[in-house]
Design an enzyme around this catalytic site. Structure first.
Site, PDB file in Angstrom:
ATOM      1  N   GLU A   1      83.995  40.528  59.588  1.00 55.66           N
ATOM      2  CA  GLU A   1      84.073  39.857  58.292  1.00 55.66           C
ATOM      3  C   GLU A   1      82.806  39.020  58.109  1.00 55.66           C
ATOM      4  O   GLU A   1      82.602  38.040  58.823  1.00 55.66           O
ATOM      5  CB  GLU A   1      85.309  38.944  58.258  1.00 55.66           C
ATOM      6  CG  GLU A   1      85.508  38.275  56.926  1.00 55.66           C
ATOM      7  CD  GLU A   1      86.718  37.341  56.908  1.00 55.66           C
ATOM      8  OE1 GLU A   1      86.873  36.518  57.823  1.00 55.66           O
ATOM      9  OE2 GLU A   1      87.509  37.438  55.950  1.00 55.66           O
TER      10      GLU A   1
ATOM     11  N   GLY B   1      93.374  30.814  63.602  1.00 52.19           N
ATOM     12  CA  GLY B   1      94.783  31.167  63.377  1.00 52.19           C
ATOM     13  C   GLY B   1      95.508  31.496  64.676  1.00 52.19           C
ATOM     14  O   GLY B   1      96.664  31.109  64.879  1.00 52.19           O
TER      15      GLY B   1
ATOM     16  N   GLU C   1      97.510  33.169  57.171  1.00 50.62           N
ATOM     17  CA  GLU C   1      96.736  33.999  56.239  1.00 50.62           C
ATOM     18  C   GLU C   1      95.305  33.991  56.756  1.00 50.62           C
ATOM     19  O   GLU C   1      94.625  32.969  56.661  1.00 50.62           O
ATOM     20  CB  GLU C   1      96.789  33.419  54.811  1.00 50.62           C
ATOM     21  CG  GLU C   1      98.164  33.385  54.186  1.00 50.62           C
ATOM     22  CD  GLU C   1      98.684  34.769  53.804  1.00 50.62           C
ATOM     23  OE1 GLU C   1      97.971  35.777  53.968  1.00 50.62           O
ATOM     24  OE2 GLU C   1      99.847  34.828  53.342  1.00 50.62           O
TER      25      GLU C   1
ATOM     26  N   CYS D   1      88.822  36.315  51.352  1.00 49.72           N
ATOM     27  CA  CYS D   1      89.504  37.065  52.420  1.00 49.72           C
ATOM     28  C   CYS D   1      89.851  38.477  51.965  1.00 49.72           C
ATOM     29  O   CYS D   1      89.982  39.372  52.787  1.00 49.72           O
ATOM     30  CB  CYS D   1      90.754  36.316  52.847  1.00 49.72           C
ATOM     31  SG  CYS D   1      91.780  35.842  51.462  1.00 49.72           S
TER      32      CYS D   1
ATOM     33  N   LYS E   1      96.011  19.388  54.745  1.00 53.35           N
ATOM     34  CA  LYS E   1      94.640  19.110  55.164  1.00 53.35           C
ATOM     35  C   LYS E   1      93.663  20.060  54.486  1.00 53.35           C
ATOM     36  O   LYS E   1      93.664  21.252  54.760  1.00 53.35           O
ATOM     37  CB  LYS E   1      94.495  19.269  56.683  1.00 53.35           C
ATOM     38  CG  LYS E   1      93.185  18.673  57.172  1.00 53.35           C
ATOM     39  CD  LYS E   1      92.766  19.167  58.523  1.00 53.35           C
ATOM     40  CE  LYS E   1      91.967  20.437  58.463  1.00 53.35           C
ATOM     41  NZ  LYS E   1      90.695  20.333  57.742  1.00 53.35           N
TER      42      LYS E   1
HETATM   43  P1  NAD Z   1      88.532  28.035  59.584  1.00 57.33           P
HETATM   44  O1  NAD Z   1      89.507  28.778  60.393  1.00 57.33           O
HETATM   45  O2  NAD Z   1      87.282  27.583  60.218  1.00 57.33           O
HETATM   46  O3  NAD Z   1      89.194  26.739  58.949  1.00 57.33           O
HETATM   47  C1  NAD Z   1      90.341  26.789  58.167  1.00 57.33           C
HETATM   48  C2  NAD Z   1      91.028  25.447  58.197  1.00 57.33           C
HETATM   49  O4  NAD Z   1      91.515  25.210  59.521  1.00 57.33           O
HETATM   50  C3  NAD Z   1      90.119  24.263  57.864  1.00 57.33           C
HETATM   51  O5  NAD Z   1      90.831  23.296  57.141  1.00 57.33           O
HETATM   52  C4  NAD Z   1      89.770  23.732  59.245  1.00 57.33           C
HETATM   53  O6  NAD Z   1      89.434  22.360  59.248  1.00 57.33           O
HETATM   54  C5  NAD Z   1      91.062  23.953  59.992  1.00 57.33           C
HETATM   55  N1  NAD Z   1      90.935  24.010  61.450  1.00 57.33           N
HETATM   56  C6  NAD Z   1      89.821  24.262  62.186  1.00 57.33           C
HETATM   57  N2  NAD Z   1      90.101  24.195  63.488  1.00 57.33           N
HETATM   58  C7  NAD Z   1      91.417  23.905  63.595  1.00 57.33           C
HETATM   59  C8  NAD Z   1      92.311  23.736  64.691  1.00 57.33           C
HETATM   60  N3  NAD Z   1      91.880  23.840  65.947  1.00 57.33           N
HETATM   61  N4  NAD Z   1      93.611  23.485  64.433  1.00 57.33           N
HETATM   62  C9  NAD Z   1      94.066  23.403  63.170  1.00 57.33           C
HETATM   63  N5  NAD Z   1      93.248  23.540  62.085  1.00 57.33           N
HETATM   64  C10 NAD Z   1      91.955  23.795  62.290  1.00 57.33           C
HETATM   65  O7  NAD Z   1      88.237  28.959  58.318  1.00 57.33           O
HETATM   66  P2  NAD Z   1      87.230  28.696  57.131  1.00 57.33           P
HETATM   67  O8  NAD Z   1      85.866  29.014  57.640  1.00 57.33           O
HETATM   68  O9  NAD Z   1      87.464  27.381  56.485  1.00 57.33           O
HETATM   69  O10 NAD Z   1      87.705  29.808  56.094  1.00 57.33           O
HETATM   70  C11 NAD Z   1      87.245  31.099  56.123  1.00 57.33           C
HETATM   71  C12 NAD Z   1      88.260  32.031  56.737  1.00 57.33           C
HETATM   72  O11 NAD Z   1      89.511  31.929  56.054  1.00 57.33           O
HETATM   73  C13 NAD Z   1      87.881  33.486  56.608  1.00 57.33           C
HETATM   74  O12 NAD Z   1      88.124  34.156  57.818  1.00 57.33           O
HETATM   75  C14 NAD Z   1      88.819  34.012  55.524  1.00 57.33           C
HETATM   76  O13 NAD Z   1      89.048  35.386  55.587  1.00 57.33           O
HETATM   77  C15 NAD Z   1      90.032  33.217  55.769  1.00 57.33           C
HETATM   78  N6  NAD Z   1      90.876  33.207  54.574  1.00 57.33           N
HETATM   79  C16 NAD Z   1      92.038  33.911  54.543  1.00 57.33           C
HETATM   80  C17 NAD Z   1      92.824  33.933  53.406  1.00 57.33           C
HETATM   81  C18 NAD Z   1      94.104  34.715  53.358  1.00 57.33           C
HETATM   82  O14 NAD Z   1      94.916  34.416  52.491  1.00 57.33           O
HETATM   83  N7  NAD Z   1      94.340  35.665  54.237  1.00 57.33           N
HETATM   84  C19 NAD Z   1      92.432  33.223  52.293  1.00 57.33           C
HETATM   85  C20 NAD Z   1      91.246  32.515  52.347  1.00 57.33           C
HETATM   86  C21 NAD Z   1      90.490  32.503  53.504  1.00 57.33           C
END
Ligand code: NAD
Length: 451
Positions: A355, A212, A229, A263, A154
């Site tokens: 963050e 997460g 992650e 991140c 997804k």
């Molecule tokens: P997010 O958590 O809002 O969304 C991430 C993904 O999860 C999206 O595809 C979203 O649709 C999905 N999602 C949302 N709600 C969900 C649920 N209830 N159940 C399952 N999936 C769901 O994050 P974002 O705003 O898209 O990304 C930014 C964040 O990602 C930042 O905190 C960043 O640090 C983190 N990030 C971490 C890494 C790493 O490798 N550690 C890499 C890139 C981004």
């Protein structure tokens, strides 16, 4: 079925509409992946390797096209977007070597022989955020497929276009139907379904720490495997004995790359007090010289933020504090925020602790090595970090002392697909990439055979 309008972040203009999958669509994709699993798992190792290499070759032939899509969809600079498409190819090539190397062990036992096998899990659900759509897709997909799993993936609502194209390229390369299925949709619908559907045997989640935690709690219901992650608030620690000019020249790229939506962004700069003023005097011209331009301009070093919402979040942080200096940013439409440097007042400020996920860095002085390590570790996160010093012993002591998964000395090294990547503390759970990643998409099975 509802649709989502994808917007070009550099111009705020609509790009295209994407249909969002429903729960029923997600279930159908999972059912197809489940059906495709036994024959994919049974493909001979050498043949699976060949298919992954062919997939890599087809991606390679489309690097420019994928990069153009990402520039328009995510506002990534041309340089970044071409690197990212190349990273998909490289991950596929690297893990194409894995099917023939999924070794078990032979363990001495009395009365027979004992061997272990690496069995694939079944259907793996990969959930991708919007900040690095292509690499994060590849980091989950490539080792999962190599280990014999089928994948439902997804993409983030905001950035589905490259994932959808890569799924087409997989079919073109001869990856069988159902082995890789991209399911664009809402996190609360499709993402949640990956977590709750019993046929999805592992969830590979990259995104915010808040979501997460929810994913992990949901997976616990079925003791489902999960890799997380999550976010970061990484420290860039600059000692007075460092090459200060080099440290100051590199610091902007370590936090403002991808407009800070990284991140691993080194969003806290810790500088030894005796070098603090000199470091800032070197940092300012480096920040002001950044080429913040339309991301399709080949000279651009930083583009816009992903959305108006993200811009509002970031400017909310900036409005709370005194800004020391900024770099440039274009006027006009699009979600632009200039590279911004803040001199923090205390480690309790939101700008120091949370963050921001935008082009904002906070700077604070430290007194000595012990103070630097304590300040670097004073966070719930632990993803990455950098140490600038000419003292090798100190570099190693501090690298061992900082509680983070990925550290670099006298550099801000990007993530390498052939080294392990992941976070300590609330930055994540498990590791991706590196030589062991396929193991994380298998169960270890032990078999004893009596003489
Ligand atoms: P997010 O958590 O809002 O969304 C991430 C993904 O999860 C999206 O595809 C979203 O649709 C999905 N999602 C949302 N709600 C969900 C649920 N209830 N159940 C399952 N999936 C769901 O994050 P974002 O705003 O898209 O990304 C930014 C964040 O990602 C930042 O905190 C960043 O640090 C983190 N990030 C971490 C890494 C790493 O490798 N550690 C890499 C890139 C981004």
């Amino acid at each position: 079925m509802s649709t989502f309008t994808v917007v070009n972040p550099a111009t705020a203009e609509p790009v295209t509409d994407v249909e969002l999958a429903t729960v029923e669509d997600a279930d159908a994709a999972i059912a197809r992946a489940h059906e495709a699993f036994p024959s994919w798992a049974a493909v001979a190792p050498g043949e699976r390797a060949t298919l992954l290499r062919r997939f890599a070759a087809v991606v390679d032939a489309h690097v420019e096209e994928l990069a153009e899509i990402e520039v328009r969809n995510a506002g990534h600079t041309w340089g970044n977007a071409t690197w990212e498409a190349g990273n998909v190819r490289d991950c596929l090539n690297y893990y194409s070597a894995a099917p023939e190397r999924l070794f078990g062990r032979q363990i001495p036992v009395p009365g027979g022989i004992d061997v272990t096998f690496r069995e694939p899990l079944g259907v793996v659900g990969v959930i991708v955020p919007w900040n690095f759509p292509m690499p994060i897709m590849a980091w989950g997909m490539a080792p999962a497929l190599a280990a014999g799993n089928t994948v439902v993936l997804k993409p983030a609502e905001l950035t589905p276009l490259t994932a959808m194209r890569i799924a087409e390229l997989a079919l073109e390369a001869g990856i069988p139907e159902g082995v890789l299925t991209v399911v664009p949709g809402a996190g609360s619908v499709v993402g949640e379904r990956f977590v709750t559907h019993p046929l999805v045997r592992k969830v590979c989640f990259t995104g915010s720490t808040a979501v997460g935690k929810r994913v992990m709690a949901g997976c616990a219901e079925q003791v489902k495997r999960c890799t997380l992650e999550l976010g970061g608030k990484s420290a860039n620690v600059v000692f007075a004995d460092a090459d200060l000019a080099a440290a100051a020249a590199a610091a902007p790229y370590a936090v403002f790359d991808n407009a800070g939506q990284d991140c691993c962004a080194r969003s806290r700069i810790l500088v030894e007090r005796s070098a603090y003023e000199e470091f800032l005097s070197l940092l300012e011209p480096a920040v002001k010289a950044m080429a913040v331009l339309d991301p399709s301009d080949r000279r651009s070093e930083m583009g816009p933020l992903i959305s108006q919402r993200q811009k509002d979040v970031v400017t909310g942080y900036v409005d709370e504090v005194d800004v020391a200096f900024t770099g440039p940013a274009p006027d006009g439409p699009g979600f632009w925020v200039p590279p911004t440097v803040v001199l923090a007042d205390s480690t309790e400020q939101r700008i120091w602790r949370e963050e921001v996920f935008g082009p904002v860095v906070a700077v604070l002085p430290f007194e000595d090595e012990a103070d630097a390590v304590a300040m670097a570790n004073d966070t719930d996160y632990g993803l990455s970090g950098s140490i600038f010093t000419r003292d090798l012993g100190r570099a190693l002591r501090v690298a061992r002392g900082v509680q983070a998964g990925n550290l670099s000395v006298n550099s801000h090294s990007a993530v390498r697909y052939w080294t392990p990547f992941g976070g300590f503390k609330q930055s994540g759970l498990g590791r991706e990439l590196g030589p062991d990643a396929p193991d994380a998409f298998t169960e270890e099975k032990n078999v004893f055979i009596a003489h």
